[in-house]
Design a protein around this motif. Structure first.
Motif: not given
Lengths: 312, 129
Positions: B36-51
């Motif tokens: 769970y990564t929370g709110i107000r994220l950029t697509p870049e943050q999300i993609a990097e966390a997924a990686l």
């Protein structure tokens, strides 16, 4: 192996896939670790533990940023518990670390405990090695300090930091909580709260009673991690402990003990798996159990007999 | 032992995380490992966390109306990082008329308000690679 070459060439995707291979015990995991091993042993490993809600993730986030300021790259292994009921897990450490995502010098991996006692410390240890081989200068392992396997993980670190917060109970808690003995340094987080001075005194008193700390007296730092207060002093303390370990020759001893523990755990694991598969799961073993139940034979000679066959 | 890992994230500027948390909880109870990564994220943050967590599923929740921009941006960044096999699903207040466009952009399924969480679990189990 292609994945190892890519990892050593700094592919973040390869690092991630390699950790997955280890975590899920894929067939190529042993081969990956075999090839990676010569490239390990360079990172400085920091273990962070403490009770739930102490602010370990927030503190880890801030420590990582401070190390980045000092020009170091940082790997983070953040461990959260698996639900014993569903086998699922909510891994929430990353929520405190999302603004680290824009930094190429940082790599964060969440791991669930998956209920594999002992096995977890091996997997977490392998994840640390992979980050080490990738070239991270510092690797932080963060875990809730509640069970033996969590303590085992943190014990594999070069420097272990215990995070505590005021208001968790009276001084008896500080004496009975087993995790306090493993701290090379202590951090009182949320130190803007009432009870900080009292907690500080209690830890001091506990340290007085502990005869093991010869040559290194664990420092007690105060932080308010959410505001970034006191972080530099914590990193200074970690670096001071590192310098002490190197100067005293203790670092080599700690790392030798770590390798011994790792190999012992791997041996135990291999033997356990062999016994599960080749002995316990067989029909012959079931027959022996029935005989024991009927008191026709007793277990002691059965064990002697089996051990004699397995370890010839 | 290969557990399915799901990243639950809220891209963009909307802070309404009730739905995302309900879904995270339901997925945990279904035996998934939920990051769970929370709110107000950029697509870049999300993609990097997924990686970094090597997840098989990225579940995006959005109630601000910016889904037509942010969902495809996440899909593109995941691909750019070499995560072509990741199953991307979306949820939130999303008009029916927008769903075909999102699917064309690589969002595998969109779950709108009122969807039983078991539907999401079943969809993931049926489609995860």
């Amino acid at each position: 192996m292609e994945i190892v070459d890519k990892l050593l060439a700094h592919s973040r995707l390869a690092l991630s896939k390699a950790i997955t291979a280890v975590e899920n015990e894929y067939d190529d995991a042993v081969k990956i670790m075999t090839e990676i091993y010569p490239h390990t042993g360079n990172a400085y490993v920091i273990g962070i533990t403490g009770p739930p809600g102490a602010g370990k993730s927030t503190l880890t986030d801030k420590l990582a940023k401070e190390y980045r300021k000092r020009g170091k790259t940082v790997g983070i292994v953040a461990i959260d518990p698996t639900s014993p009921y569903s086998g699922g897990a909510i891994l929430g450490d990353r929520i405190r670390m999302m603004d680290l995502m824009a930094d190429e010098g940082i790599f964060v991996r969440s791991m669930a405990t998956r209920g594999s006692l002992g096995g977890l410390s091996q997997k977490a240890g392998d994840a640390v090695k992979l980050m080490d081989a990738f070239g991270m200068d510092v690797v932080i392992v963060e875990t809730v300090g509640v069970g033996q396997s969590e303590v085992d993980i943190v014990k594999t670190a070069d420097t272990t930091m215990v995070v505590v917060i005021p208001g968790m109970g009276d001084d008896i808690q500080a004496i009975k909580a087993g995790v306090l003995e493993i701290g090379d340094l202590f951090t009182i987080n949320k130190a803007d709260r009432e009870g900080t001075d009292k907690l500080n005194i209690e830890i001091e008193m506990m340290l007085e009673l502990n005869p093991e700390h010869v040559g290194w007296r664990p420092p007690i730092n105060r932080t308010v991690a959410s505001k970034g207060e006191g972080i530099e002093a914590v990193v200074d303390s970690i670096e001071a402990h590192k310098a002490y370990l190197i100067d005293s020759g203790r670092l080599a001893e700690i790392r030798k003990a770590r390798i011994k523990n790792e190999v012992t755990a791997m041996l135990n694991d291999r033997v356990n798996r062999y016994i599960d598969k080749e002995v316990v799961s067989t029909d012959a073993f079931d027959e022996l159990v029935v005989k024991m139940q009927n008191r026709e034979i007793e277990p002691y000679s059965v064990v002697d007999d089996i051990v004699g066959k397995v370890l010839k | 032992m290969a557990n399915v890992k799901v990243l639950v994230a809220k891209p963009g500027l909307d802070g309404h995380d009730r739905g995302a948390k309900v879904v995270a909880r339901a997925l945990r109870d279904a035996g998934f490992e939920v990051i769970y990564t929370g709110i107000r994220l950029t697509p870049e943050q999300i993609a990097e966390a997924a990686l970094q967590d090597d997840v098989q599923v990225v579940a995006l929740s959005l109630l601000s109306g910016a889904h037509n921009t942010l969902f495809p941006a996440c899909v593109e960044l995941l691909k750019a990082k070499g995560l072509e096999d990741v199953l991307v699903i979306g949820g939130g207040v999303i008009p029916d008329a927008d769903i075909p466009g999102l699917k064309a952009a690589g969002v595998a399924e969109v779950f709108t308000p009122g969807t039983p969480t078991s539907n999401i679990v079943d969809f993931i189990n049926a489609n995860v690679k």
